[in-house]
Write an enzyme that holds these catalytic residues in place. Structure first.
Site, short mmCIF file in Angstrom:
data_model
loop_
_atom_site.label_atom_id
_atom_site.label_comp_id
_atom_site.label_asym_id
_atom_site.label_seq_id
_atom_site.Cartn_x
_atom_site.Cartn_y
_atom_site.Cartn_z
N HIS A 170 0.84 -1.21 0.00
CA HIS A 170 0.00 0.00 0.00
C HIS A 170 0.87 1.26 0.00
O HIS A 170 0.69 2.15 -0.82
CB HIS A 170 -0.91 -0.02 1.24
CG HIS A 170 -1.70 1.24 1.46
ND1 HIS A 170 -3.05 1.31 1.22
CD2 HIS A 170 -1.32 2.48 1.89
CE1 HIS A 170 -3.47 2.54 1.49
NE2 HIS A 170 -2.45 3.26 1.91
N HIS A 174 1.71 4.32 -3.02
CA HIS A 174 1.56 5.78 -2.97
C HIS A 174 2.66 6.45 -3.80
O HIS A 174 2.43 7.47 -4.44
CB HIS A 174 1.62 6.29 -1.53
CG HIS A 174 0.32 6.19 -0.79
ND1 HIS A 174 -0.86 6.70 -1.29
CD2 HIS A 174 0.01 5.63 0.41
CE1 HIS A 174 -1.84 6.47 -0.43
NE2 HIS A 174 -1.34 5.81 0.61
N GLU A 194 -5.89 6.69 -2.10
CA GLU A 194 -5.94 5.63 -1.10
C GLU A 194 -6.42 4.31 -1.71
O GLU A 194 -5.90 3.24 -1.39
CB GLU A 194 -6.89 6.04 0.04
CG GLU A 194 -6.22 6.83 1.12
CD GLU A 194 -5.07 6.06 1.74
OE1 GLU A 194 -5.25 4.89 2.11
OE2 GLU A 194 -3.97 6.63 1.85
N ASP A 267 -9.55 14.10 7.94
CA ASP A 267 -8.88 13.10 7.11
C ASP A 267 -8.82 13.54 5.64
O ASP A 267 -9.11 12.77 4.73
CB ASP A 267 -9.58 11.73 7.28
CG ASP A 267 -8.90 10.60 6.54
OD1 ASP A 267 -7.67 10.68 6.33
OD2 ASP A 267 -9.61 9.64 6.17
ZN LIG Z 1 -2.42 5.30 2.32
#
Ligand SMILES: [Zn+2]
Length: 357
Positions: A170, A174, A194, A267
């Site tokens: 993950h 990015h 994400e 967030d």
């Molecule tokens: Zn992330």
């Protein structure tokens, strides 16, 4: 590949979203509370450091076409990268976290190389640097724009962050996104950022385990929570909103359908929350396409990330793009293209096209 400078984007990529840490910061347990406040404070400081480094982050690429990994030990301090412990080809360390970071980076490199012919994060052989034992009991892991950084966890809520291969995949994804679509880290483009990290993080794990879409767990971050937490993982792509439900950290807030889309300013506009919607669509696509998820669904998503999206793309753009890539790869009205359309419809997004496709 889109033509943009990756360092204009402030992609920051902590695996543990702020809503969990904020909740822990209000815990009645003193150690948990101070650990969470510390992690939140440090996360804010790392964002500052990353922005300060943006200007010099471009020159990491090398000509080499092979995997090059280095693992450093921060020795519970907070300066990066720390002491060099293991370089490419070196013998295993006695330190489990060092070996997990090294192996996880290698499995991620191998996945992108063998399946999509990609040479590292920047597709130019960028060295994969990782630092373990960052801070004391640090409750997070992140990609800072140049390297991976892993905390040890506090042992009460979180275990060490190198435990989970999909988390390593993950975070490194990015980096890939930064060099390709360059999706900004806010609102729907941020949730897509994400999402792509969850997709390829999960596919790195599925490929390493040789699991079909039907056999995979579709969970992100299994093993990060300790036994004291009522939760199996941080997120579920198969069933967003069901990964955890615990008095200390709250309930998994992810929606699985557009009609449950969460409007929030926290967030970065809910980037770790609304990613549940495209995550569910990817799962639906992979199940409909059958076999190994990295073969058809993963290929469609990879092509979409590299050649169809830009910094401001939203969910609808992503849905339309994957649908058109399915036509390009498998043909107009192919079973594959229909599977993609149905997958997005399952989460409330109807494909719209200008060319009657
Ligand atoms: Zn992330």
């Amino acid at each position: 590949m889109t033509n943009h400078s990756h360092n204009e984007h402030h992609t920051c990529c902590f695996i543990i979203p702020p809503d969990i840490l904020t909740r822990l910061a209000e815990s009645s347990d003193r150690a948990t509370r101070s650990g969470a406040i510390d992690s939140l404070e440090l996360s804010a400081r790392m964002r500052g450091r990353r922005e300060a480094l943006m200007g010099i982050a471009v020159s990491m690429a090398v000509a080499a076409g092979t995997k090059r990994r280095t693992v450093y030990d921060a020795q519970n301090a907070r300066s990066l990268p720390g002491k060099l412990i293991r370089g490419e080809g070196d013998a295993r360390s006695k330190d489990t976290a060092v070996n997990e970071a090294y192996d996880g980076a290698g499995k991620t490199y191998d996945f992108f190389s063998k399946i999509y012919a990609r040479n590292s994060i920047d597709n130019r052989g960028m060295r994969l640097d990782s630092t373990v034992h960052f801070g004391r009991g640090y409750q997070n892991a992140f990609w800072d724009g140049q390297q991976m950084v892993y905390g040890d966890g506090d042992g009460e809520i979180f275990n060490r962050f190198t435990r989970s291969l999909d988390v390593i995949g993950h975070e490194l994804t990015h980096g890939v996104t930064e060099y390709e679509a360059g999706l900004v880290y806010e609102d729907q483009p941020g949730a897509l950022n994400e999402h792509f990290s969850d997709v390829f993080g999960s596919l790195v794990k599925q490929y390493a385990r040789k699991q079909t879409a039907a056999k995979a767990d579709w969970l992100i971050g299994v093993g990060l929570f300790t036994k004291h937490v009522n939760g199996t993982a941080i997120r579920s792509m198969k069933a967003p909103g069901t990964a955890y439900d615990d008095p200390q950290i709250g309930k998994d807030p992810q929606p699985d359908h557009m009609k449950k889309f969460v409007k929030t300013t926290s967030d970065h506009g809910g980037v770790h929350i609304n990613s549940g919607i495209p995550n569910k669509a990817f799962y639906e696509a992979a199940i409909r396409l059958g076999g190994n998820a990295w073969e058809k669904a993963g290929k469609i998503w990879y092509e979409t990330l590299c050649n169809r999206l830009n910094a401001r793309s939203n969910f609808q753009d992503c849905a339309n793009a994957t649908h058109d890539v399915a036509r390009q790869l498998y043909g107009l009205d192919s079973v594959e293209q229909r599977a993609i359309r149905e997958a997005w419809e399952a989460v409330g997004l109807k494909i719209s096209t200008t060319r009657g496709r």
